[in-house]
Design a protein around this motif. Structure first.
Motif, PDB file in Angstrom:
ATOM      1  N   GLU A   2      52.219 -36.720   7.111  1.00 52.85           N
ATOM      2  CA  GLU A   2      52.476 -37.802   5.977  1.00 52.85           C
ATOM      3  C   GLU A   2      53.973 -38.160   6.239  1.00 52.85           C
ATOM      4  O   GLU A   2      54.727 -37.282   5.260  1.00 52.85           O
ATOM      5  CB  GLU A   2      52.157 -37.253   4.630  1.00 52.85           C
ATOM      6  CG  GLU A   2      50.488 -37.083   4.392  1.00 52.85           C
ATOM      7  CD  GLU A   2      50.411 -36.730   2.924  1.00 52.85           C
ATOM      8  OE1 GLU A   2      51.026 -37.454   1.975  1.00 52.85           O
ATOM      9  OE2 GLU A   2      50.174 -35.422   2.739  1.00 52.85           O
ATOM     10  N   GLN A  61      58.657 -35.248   6.382  1.00 51.71           N
ATOM     11  CA  GLN A  61      57.520 -35.221   6.025  1.00 51.71           C
ATOM     12  C   GLN A  61      57.303 -34.852   4.509  1.00 51.71           C
ATOM     13  O   GLN A  61      58.134 -34.242   4.074  1.00 51.71           O
ATOM     14  CB  GLN A  61      56.505 -34.089   6.782  1.00 51.71           C
ATOM     15  CG  GLN A  61      56.570 -34.625   8.288  1.00 51.71           C
ATOM     16  CD  GLN A  61      55.418 -33.527   9.110  1.00 51.71           C
ATOM     17  OE1 GLN A  61      54.458 -33.474   9.057  1.00 51.71           O
ATOM     18  NE2 GLN A  61      56.284 -32.527   9.957  1.00 51.71           N
ATOM     19  N   ARG A  62      56.196 -35.452   3.904  1.00 60.12           N
ATOM     20  CA  ARG A  62      56.166 -35.056   2.531  1.00 60.12           C
ATOM     21  C   ARG A  62      55.996 -33.669   2.268  1.00 60.12           C
ATOM     22  O   ARG A  62      56.463 -33.310   0.899  1.00 60.12           O
ATOM     23  CB  ARG A  62      54.689 -35.697   2.293  1.00 60.12           C
ATOM     24  CG  ARG A  62      54.002 -35.227   0.910  1.00 60.12           C
ATOM     25  CD  ARG A  62      54.951 -35.746  -0.248  1.00 60.12           C
ATOM     26  NE  ARG A  62      54.422 -35.423  -1.491  1.00 60.12           N
ATOM     27  CZ  ARG A  62      54.821 -34.515  -2.237  1.00 60.12           C
ATOM     28  NH1 ARG A  62      55.946 -33.780  -1.824  1.00 60.12           N
ATOM     29  NH2 ARG A  62      54.594 -34.159  -3.504  1.00 60.12           N
ATOM     30  N   GLN A  63      55.612 -32.702   3.022  1.00 60.33           N
ATOM     31  CA  GLN A  63      55.418 -31.465   2.721  1.00 60.33           C
ATOM     32  C   GLN A  63      56.845 -30.759   2.494  1.00 60.33           C
ATOM     33  O   GLN A  63      56.825 -29.808   1.943  1.00 60.33           O
ATOM     34  CB  GLN A  63      54.696 -30.787   3.900  1.00 60.33           C
ATOM     35  CG  GLN A  63      55.545 -30.698   5.194  1.00 60.33           C
ATOM     36  CD  GLN A  63      54.539 -30.316   6.269  1.00 60.33           C
ATOM     37  OE1 GLN A  63      53.638 -30.038   6.426  1.00 60.33           O
ATOM     38  NE2 GLN A  63      55.208 -29.447   7.171  1.00 60.33           N
ATOM     39  N   HIS A  64      57.882 -31.363   2.953  1.00 59.45           N
ATOM     40  CA  HIS A  64      58.956 -30.939   2.834  1.00 59.45           C
ATOM     41  C   HIS A  64      59.926 -31.475   1.532  1.00 59.45           C
ATOM     42  O   HIS A  64      61.188 -31.286   1.368  1.00 59.45           O
ATOM     43  CB  HIS A  64      60.020 -31.306   4.144  1.00 59.45           C
ATOM     44  CG  HIS A  64      59.486 -30.842   5.433  1.00 59.45           C
ATOM     45  ND1 HIS A  64      59.170 -29.114   5.398  1.00 59.45           N
ATOM     46  CD2 HIS A  64      59.091 -31.272   6.579  1.00 59.45           C
ATOM     47  CE1 HIS A  64      58.599 -28.986   6.751  1.00 59.45           C
ATOM     48  NE2 HIS A  64      58.632 -29.912   7.305  1.00 59.45           N
ATOM     49  N   THR A 104      58.406 -29.701  12.237  1.00 62.37           N
ATOM     50  CA  THR A 104      57.668 -28.676  12.213  1.00 62.37           C
ATOM     51  C   THR A 104      58.507 -27.496  12.412  1.00 62.37           C
ATOM     52  O   THR A 104      59.125 -27.114  13.116  1.00 62.37           O
ATOM     53  CB  THR A 104      56.844 -28.623  13.481  1.00 62.37           C
ATOM     54  OG1 THR A 104      56.135 -29.743  13.372  1.00 62.37           O
ATOM     55  CG2 THR A 104      55.956 -27.264  13.416  1.00 62.37           C
TER      56      THR A 104
END
Length: 107
Positions: A2, A61-64, A104
């Motif tokens: 994402e 990325q969205r996760q960050h 990552t």
């Protein structure tokens, strides 16, 4: 995957670049653009004001997002810094994969 674009402004290039280096070093962004200064005009605490600022574009990325937001708040001198996340709905597939690869987290 994402991919997102996080937008913020810093009061000067030096602090914008410090954030950029931190984000890249921690694999929280694939690329950070510290743009040319601009003039921002806004209302703050009931009064119109203006400031010269350095716009910052963060590709990640969205996760960050939460960690990037924390770092911006920690490194920013403003009481209320601008932090806006915009989803990247489409883009060159190889570039979007590069964002994913570079953000990552190393375990």
């Amino acid at each position: 995957m994402e991919p997102v674009l996080i937008i913020t402004n810093f009061p000067d290039k030096k602090s914008a670049l410090a954030l950029a280096e931190t984000l890249i070093d921690q694999h929280l962004a694939a690329c950070v653009n510290a743009l040319s200064p601009c003039t921002s005009i806004y209302r703050w605490q009931g009064a119109m004001d203006s400031a010269e600022e350095t716009p910052v574009l963060i590709k990640t990325q969205r996760q960050h997002y939460e960690r990037v937001e924390q770092l911006i708040k920690m490194m920013h001198p403003y009481e209320l810094p601008e932090v806006i996340m915009v989803p990247i709905l489409s883009g060159l597939p190889a570039y979007l994969q590069w964002i994913a690869d570079e953000t990552t987290l190393i375990k």
